[in-house]
Design a protein around this motif. Structure first.
Motif, PDB file in Angstrom:
ATOM      1  N   MET A   1      41.213  35.559  39.513  1.00  0.00           N
ATOM      2  CA  MET A   1      41.982  36.553  38.957  1.00  0.00           C
ATOM      3  C   MET A   1      42.022  37.378  40.223  1.00  0.00           C
ATOM      4  N   ALA A   2      43.533  37.972  40.406  1.00  0.00           N
ATOM      5  CA  ALA A   2      43.712  38.831  41.946  1.00  0.00           C
ATOM      6  C   ALA A   2      44.107  40.375  41.423  1.00  0.00           C
ATOM      7  N   CYS A   3      44.946  40.172  40.835  1.00  0.00           N
ATOM      8  CA  CYS A   3      45.476  42.092  40.488  1.00  0.00           C
ATOM      9  C   CYS A   3      45.069  42.175  38.988  1.00  0.00           C
ATOM     10  N   GLY A   4      45.013  41.163  38.050  1.00  0.00           N
ATOM     11  CA  GLY A   4      44.178  41.201  37.043  1.00  0.00           C
ATOM     12  C   GLY A   4      45.058  41.976  36.354  1.00  0.00           C
TER      13      GLY A   4
ATOM     14  N   GLY B   1      48.741  41.070  35.428  1.00  0.00           N
ATOM     15  CA  GLY B   1      49.495  40.895  35.180  1.00  0.00           C
ATOM     16  C   GLY B   1      51.042  40.936  36.797  1.00  0.00           C
ATOM     17  N   LEU B   2      51.097  41.109  37.312  1.00  0.00           N
ATOM     18  CA  LEU B   2      51.463  41.511  38.682  1.00  0.00           C
ATOM     19  C   LEU B   2      51.578  39.908  39.639  1.00  0.00           C
ATOM     20  N   CYS B   3      50.242  39.124  40.038  1.00  0.00           N
ATOM     21  CA  CYS B   3      50.258  38.355  41.045  1.00  0.00           C
ATOM     22  C   CYS B   3      51.170  37.256  40.809  1.00  0.00           C
ATOM     23  N   TYR B   4      50.578  37.058  39.584  1.00  0.00           N
ATOM     24  CA  TYR B   4      50.715  35.363  39.292  1.00  0.00           C
ATOM     25  C   TYR B   4      49.516  34.473  40.037  1.00  0.00           C
TER      26      TYR B   4
ATOM     27  N   CYS C   1      46.880  33.354  38.531  1.00  0.00           N
ATOM     28  CA  CYS C   1      46.080  33.340  37.518  1.00  0.00           C
ATOM     29  C   CYS C   1      46.271  32.517  36.196  1.00  0.00           C
TER      30      CYS C   1
ATOM     31  N   CYS D   1      45.136  36.414  33.001  1.00  0.00           N
ATOM     32  CA  CYS D   1      44.920  37.676  32.570  1.00  0.00           C
ATOM     33  C   CYS D   1      45.309  39.162  31.834  1.00  0.00           C
TER      34      CYS D   1
HETATM   35 FE1  FES Z   1      47.572  39.014  38.957  1.00  0.00          FE
HETATM   36 FE2  FES Z   1      47.034  37.206  36.898  1.00  0.00          FE
HETATM   37  S1  FES Z   1      45.540  38.213  38.074  1.00  0.00           S
HETATM   38  S2  FES Z   1      48.657  37.888  37.525  1.00  0.00           S
END
Ligand code: FES
Length: 248
Positions: free
Chosen positions: A208-211, A213-216, A218, A234
């Motif tokens: 996970m990056a943003c965690g 739901g923003l970066c897609y 994951c 996430c």
């Molecule tokens: Fe960014 Fe899930 S970690 S959308």
């Protein structure tokens, strides 16, 4: 989901590189089994996600493995220091009542299943908890809820039965009504493909990056009309129905 400043109550080495972190529960929201928290660690850019293993009105507990700079810094935090925590994040396991259920865990997959087993126990389910690890040191007996039937396995035979936990699970009478699993992807894949006749719920652990739901970053592919659809672990997960995952 909110962010709260929570004091560390305990940050204990369980064995090898595994730690149990307990923080004050300053959240108004109720956490459910399967939820995770996102911890801000000074010195690293991105927050780190951790499944909730223990949850009470007073504290929240996670189990983490020291695997990089973030968790290295976290492992040096002491009682009384504070952390910025985002939570509760993600969806949760469906909880049933009066069922016969199997929980299957490998490695660090144990964390969300500890919280889940406590809730299933309150709802009078008959629980068979299959818990596999590499060796005896990685079986964290001290934090397991009581009153549950555990079946342990280790790769080296140092505790419980020797062998892979999924192979051992298959030797037991299969009359469970619901199966839950968490752990390495190979285990989750095997459990998901094991039975199409009963519900299987799995907790995914994608990077996970943003965690939020923003970066897609994951995503996992889910069976839907056409070629399937990507879902965010996430935000739409981390809990999914095993039979719906397209394993790539
Ligand atoms: Fe960014 Fe899930 S970690 S959308």
């Amino acid at each position: 989901m909110n962010s709260e400043i929570c004091k560390i109550l305990k940050n204990k080495n369980l064995s090898d590189d595994f730690y149990l972190l307990k923080i004050e529960n300053n959240f108004k929201e109720v956490f459910l089994p399967g939820n995770f928290i996102h911890i801000k660690i000074e010195g690293v850019f991105l927050r780190r996600p951790f499944s909730v293993a223990i949850y009470t009105k007073k504290f929240i507990g996670i189990i983490y493995k020291k695997i990089g700079l973030g968790t290295e810094i976290l492992s040096k935090k002491r009682k009384g220091e504070s952390l910025n925590i985002l939570g509760p994040c993600g969806n949760s396991f469906p909880i049933f009542e009066n069922k016969k259920v199997a929980l299957i865990s490998g490695g660090t997959g144990i964390a969300p299943l500890i919280f889940l087993s406590s809730e299933l126990k309150k709802r009078k389910n008959k629980i068979y908890f299959f818990y596999g690890a590499r060796n005896k040191k990685l079986i964290f007996s001290e934090i397991l809820p009581s009153g549950i039937d555990y079946i342990f396995s280790t790769d080296d035979g140092s505790f419980g039965q020797k062998g892979n936990i999924f192979d051992i699970f298959k030797t037991y009478k299969d009359d469970y009504e619901i199966i839950y699993a968490a752990g390495p992807e190979q285990l989750l894949k095997k459990v998901s493909l094991y039975s199409s006749k009963k519900p299987v719920y799995i907790s995914l652990e994608n990077y996970m990056a943003c965690g939020m739901g923003l970066c897609y970053g994951c995503v996992v592919k889910i069976k839907e009309e056409g070629d399937g659809k990507y879902k965010r672990v996430c935000k739409d997960g981390p809990i999914f129905e095993g039979e719906k995952i397209i394993w790539e």
